[in-house]
Design an enzyme around this catalytic site. Structure first.
Site, PDB file in Angstrom:
ATOM      1  N   LYS A 254      36.333  44.992  43.454  1.00 54.64           N
ATOM      2  CA  LYS A 254      36.592  44.053  44.543  1.00 54.64           C
ATOM      3  C   LYS A 254      35.279  43.332  44.846  1.00 54.64           C
ATOM      4  CE  LYS A 254      40.601  46.247  46.557  1.00 54.64           C
ATOM      5  NZ  LYS A 254      41.678  45.314  46.135  1.00 54.64           N
TER       6      LYS A 254
ATOM      7  N   LYS B 260      54.395  40.961  35.660  1.00 54.78           N
ATOM      8  CA  LYS B 260      53.689  39.689  35.421  1.00 54.78           C
ATOM      9  C   LYS B 260      54.059  39.166  34.036  1.00 54.78           C
ATOM     10  CE  LYS B 260      49.728  40.949  38.311  1.00 54.78           C
ATOM     11  NZ  LYS B 260      49.587  40.021  39.419  1.00 54.78           N
TER      12      LYS B 260
ATOM     13  N   LYS C 232      53.839  52.452  44.178  1.00 53.29           N
ATOM     14  CA  LYS C 232      52.622  53.197  43.889  1.00 53.29           C
ATOM     15  C   LYS C 232      51.882  53.491  45.188  1.00 53.29           C
ATOM     16  CE  LYS C 232      48.703  50.955  42.863  1.00 53.29           C
ATOM     17  NZ  LYS C 232      47.953  50.145  43.830  1.00 53.29           N
TER      18      LYS C 232
ATOM     19  N   HIS D  76      47.536  49.920  36.926  1.00 56.18           N
ATOM     20  CA  HIS D  76      47.560  48.586  36.306  1.00 56.18           C
ATOM     21  C   HIS D  76      46.782  48.556  34.987  1.00 56.18           C
ATOM     22  CE1 HIS D  76      49.202  47.769  40.118  1.00 56.18           C
ATOM     23  NE2 HIS D  76      48.109  47.413  40.758  1.00 56.18           N
TER      24      HIS D  76
ATOM     25  N   ASP E  29      43.287  53.101  42.624  1.00 54.08           N
ATOM     26  CA  ASP E  29      44.020  51.906  43.063  1.00 54.08           C
ATOM     27  C   ASP E  29      44.401  51.005  41.890  1.00 54.08           C
ATOM     28  OD1 ASP E  29      45.074  50.267  45.119  1.00 54.08           O
ATOM     29  OD2 ASP E  29      43.313  48.952  45.005  1.00 54.08           O
TER      30      ASP E  29
ATOM     31  N   ARG F  57      60.908  53.141  61.350  1.00 60.10           N
ATOM     32  CA  ARG F  57      60.795  53.772  62.667  1.00 60.10           C
ATOM     33  C   ARG F  57      60.811  52.745  63.799  1.00 60.10           C
ATOM     34  NH1 ARG F  57      56.560  58.198  60.735  1.00 60.10           N
ATOM     35  NH2 ARG F  57      55.849  56.317  59.726  1.00 60.10           N
TER      36      ARG F  57
ATOM     37  N   ASP G 101      55.166  49.333  38.950  1.00 54.36           N
ATOM     38  CA  ASP G 101      53.778  48.908  38.826  1.00 54.36           C
ATOM     39  C   ASP G 101      53.876  47.397  38.696  1.00 54.36           C
ATOM     40  OD1 ASP G 101      51.380  47.903  37.710  1.00 54.36           O
ATOM     41  OD2 ASP G 101      50.830  49.918  37.094  1.00 54.36           O
ATOM     42  N   HIS G 102      53.483  46.677  39.743  1.00 55.70           N
ATOM     43  CA  HIS G 102      53.829  45.249  39.744  1.00 55.70           C
ATOM     44  C   HIS G 102      53.157  44.484  38.595  1.00 55.70           C
ATOM     45  CE1 HIS G 102      50.040  44.679  41.952  1.00 55.70           C
ATOM     46  NE2 HIS G 102      50.130  43.389  41.660  1.00 55.70           N
TER      47      HIS G 102
HETATM   48  C1  BG6 Z   1      47.419  46.532  44.194  1.00 48.86           C
HETATM   49  C2  BG6 Z   1      46.186  47.168  44.781  1.00 48.86           C
HETATM   50  O1  BG6 Z   1      48.150  47.482  43.466  1.00 48.86           O
HETATM   51  O2  BG6 Z   1      47.039  45.474  43.342  1.00 48.86           O
HETATM   52  C3  BG6 Z   1      45.345  46.148  45.516  1.00 48.86           C
HETATM   53  O3  BG6 Z   1      46.556  48.204  45.656  1.00 48.86           O
HETATM   54  C4  BG6 Z   1      45.056  44.957  44.630  1.00 48.86           C
HETATM   55  O4  BG6 Z   1      44.139  46.711  45.988  1.00 48.86           O
HETATM   56  C5  BG6 Z   1      46.330  44.432  43.991  1.00 48.86           C
HETATM   57  O5  BG6 Z   1      44.447  43.950  45.409  1.00 48.86           O
HETATM   58  C6  BG6 Z   1      46.032  43.384  42.949  1.00 48.86           C
HETATM   59  O6  BG6 Z   1      47.223  42.777  42.541  1.00 48.86           O
HETATM   60  P1  BG6 Z   1      47.220  41.318  41.924  1.00 48.86           P
HETATM   61  O7  BG6 Z   1      48.639  41.093  41.537  1.00 48.86           O
HETATM   62  O8  BG6 Z   1      46.727  40.397  42.987  1.00 48.86           O
HETATM   63  O9  BG6 Z   1      46.283  41.364  40.756  1.00 48.86           O
END
Ligand code: BG6
Length: 501
Positions: A352, A194, A160, A252, A247, A50, A189-190
């Protein structure tokens, strides 16, 4: 899986291109792919958002995020295009389609497209629908010719969170599937990008020594820890609507659990691996509301210190309600009801503002049937534990008992350590770099299939329900502690303890 591949020619369209995720993750990943010559000359990014920008402004934004030292990257960025507009406005998509058609001519992108949805989740469905309405969702046979001679491809990468609960994920899927075929959808899903998460597959299935003991006969308990020392940073507003369970656990943690406990796949292709992951998730017992009370602990950080630095409590973070009931920590005891894992507790915790950043999977093995070294002689002997450390110091450790030098037969635990850094002298690709390339080459192995998403929500949903109706109490822990005292009791009741990393 990890074959050296190069992206085919295509246009890479980022929705939400002026946002935080694009600058922090996507542009740097593209720059690194360009630097390692994974991107073809006929590659163009089209940013959509936007924010009012022109092509030049967008190119500056990209270079601000990535630097302009890499000549090849700067040359690529000079071709990037930008479409400013509202996502609810059809003319935005009409202009995008014009730009894409121009690029097929001018930059020979061959009708191939990868769309990346880096917007707020509420826009995922509307964007997919609008693309379909403009004929930009499914490849049309014969409309273009890709360089490879095959049909042009169109894929969509979705960030996500995929839904807020099972019903929401299924509703989103209905919208997505009306526009795109499941084979075109790449849910990211990152964690799956890894290296050490992928190494779970290598460790288990490329080695003969682990598999025979990877079951209930030898494994006493499994512990998965995803700890972060950071708080919610500038994402308080978002986090208020999420919480630790949504989250981290739904996505994850479930990915890590499924790779750790799944059955051996017949092959390393997308279908074989995802079939096994989903089978494992299906075996995870869904907690009834009554069972949640004895198996789930939720908590929120209050004021404390990380190292020697004092930090505020969650309720004082920007964007967070002063009486917020959102959890920043959750611990669960799960079980997988199948032949291999029946009766083995799977302990999961994430939070966290824990003392440090650490993600690991630990398999703790049963003790020996009879220990000949009694009392003082074995005071310092712990169980065998195999730890797969996913981050930050990627590696694998096995603790075992060894004789302490000296005249007595004293034994104590020692550790055999494998470090990724020491063994492989090369930079592992960043998770986003790996996943973007996979989406470009059309390898969906590390992306989340629709049935996996459903199964993960199926496990998490009933727990979430007890959070929102207030029946699971919210505990508190000081920032910098390893979670609340109640999380220790969860294990102590079973005669177990959390590992102290
Ligand atoms: C994200 C969450 O998917 O993963 C965050 O939304 C989190 O809250 C993050 O901090 C953690 O990713 P990584 O790769 O730093 O473990």
């Amino acid at each position: 899986m990890a074959i050296q591949r190069h992206a085919p020619r295509h246009a890479f369209v980022i929705f939400g291109a002026s946002g935080d995720l694009a600058s922090r993750k996507i542009f740097p990943a593209l720059r690194d792919l360009a630097a390692s010559s994974e991107l073809p000359d006929q590659f163009v990014v089209v940013g959509v958002a936007r924010t009012e920008l022109d092509d030049a402004g967008f190119r500056r934004l990209v270079l601000d995020a990535t630097g302009d030292e890499e000549e090849r990257w700067s040359e690529m960025v000079a071709k990037f295009r930008y479409v400013a507009g509202d996502y609810g406005d059809d003319s935005t998509f009409a202009r995008l389609c014009e730009v894409l058609n121009d690029l097929d001519e001018a930059q020979a992108t061959g009708g191939n497209r990868v769309y990346y949805l880096a917007t707020v989740p509420a826009l995922f469905g509307p964007i997919a629908t609008a693309l379909a309405r403009h004929g930009a969702a499914r490849p049309t046979a014969g409309a273009h010719t890709a360089a490879s001679g095959g049909e042009p491809f169109i894929r969509i990468v979705v960030e996500k969170p995929y839904g807020r609960d099972l019903a929401g994920a299924q509703a989103l899927d209905r919208v997505m599937h009306a526009a795109f075929d499941e084979s075109q959808i790449y849910r990211i899903d990152h964690y799956m990008g890894k290296e050490t998460v992928q190494n779970l597959i290598a460790l288990r299935f490329a080695n003969a020594v682990f598999e025979p003991i990877w079951n209930r006969r030898y494994v006493d308990q499994v512990q998965v820890t995803v700890a972060e020392s950071l708080g919610v940073e500038h994402r308080g507003g978002f986090y208020e609507t999420a919480g630790a369970l949504r989250d981290i656990v739904q996505n994850h943690v479930m990915q890590v659990v499924s790779l750790t406990l799944m059955e051996p796949p017949a092959a390393s292709d997308a279908q074989s691996i995802r079939d096994e992951k989903v089978k494992l998730l299906r075996a995870i017992e869904v907690l009834t509301p009554d069972a949640v009370a004895g198996n789930v602990i939720r908590a929120q950080y209050s004021q404390g210190a990380i190292g020697s630095e004092p930090v505020c409590g969650y309720r004082s973070e920007p964007g967070v309600a002063p009486d917020s009931e959102t959890e920043t920590y959750v611990a669960l005891r799960l079980s997988a009801d199948n032949w291999r894992w029946a009766g083995v507790p799977i302990y999961v915790r994430t939070g966290k503002r824990l003392p440090k950043r650490l993600t690991e999977v630990a398999l703790q093995f049963r003790g020996v049937p009879h220990l000949p070294f009694q009392g003082r002689l074995s005071r310092d002997l712990g169980p065998n534990v195999l730890v797969i450390q996913i981050q930050p110091d990627e590696g694998i450790m096995l603790s075992f008992g060894a004789k302490v030098p000296g005249p007595e037969f004293r034994v104590r635990s020692v550790s055999m350590d494998f470090s990724y850094k020491a063994a492989f002298n090369e930079r592992p690709p960043d998770a986003y770099e790996r996943l973007l390339l996979d989406a470009m080459v059309g390898d969906a192995t590390l992306f989340i299939r629709t049935d996996e998403v459903d199964q993960a929500w199926r496990i998490v949903d009933p727990v979430l329900a007890t959070f929102s109706d207030g029946s699971t109490s919210l505990h508190h822990y000081a920032a910098g502690a390893w979670g609340p005292h109640e999380a220790n009791l969860l294990l102590e009741r079973q005669g177990h303890r959390w590992r102290t990393p």
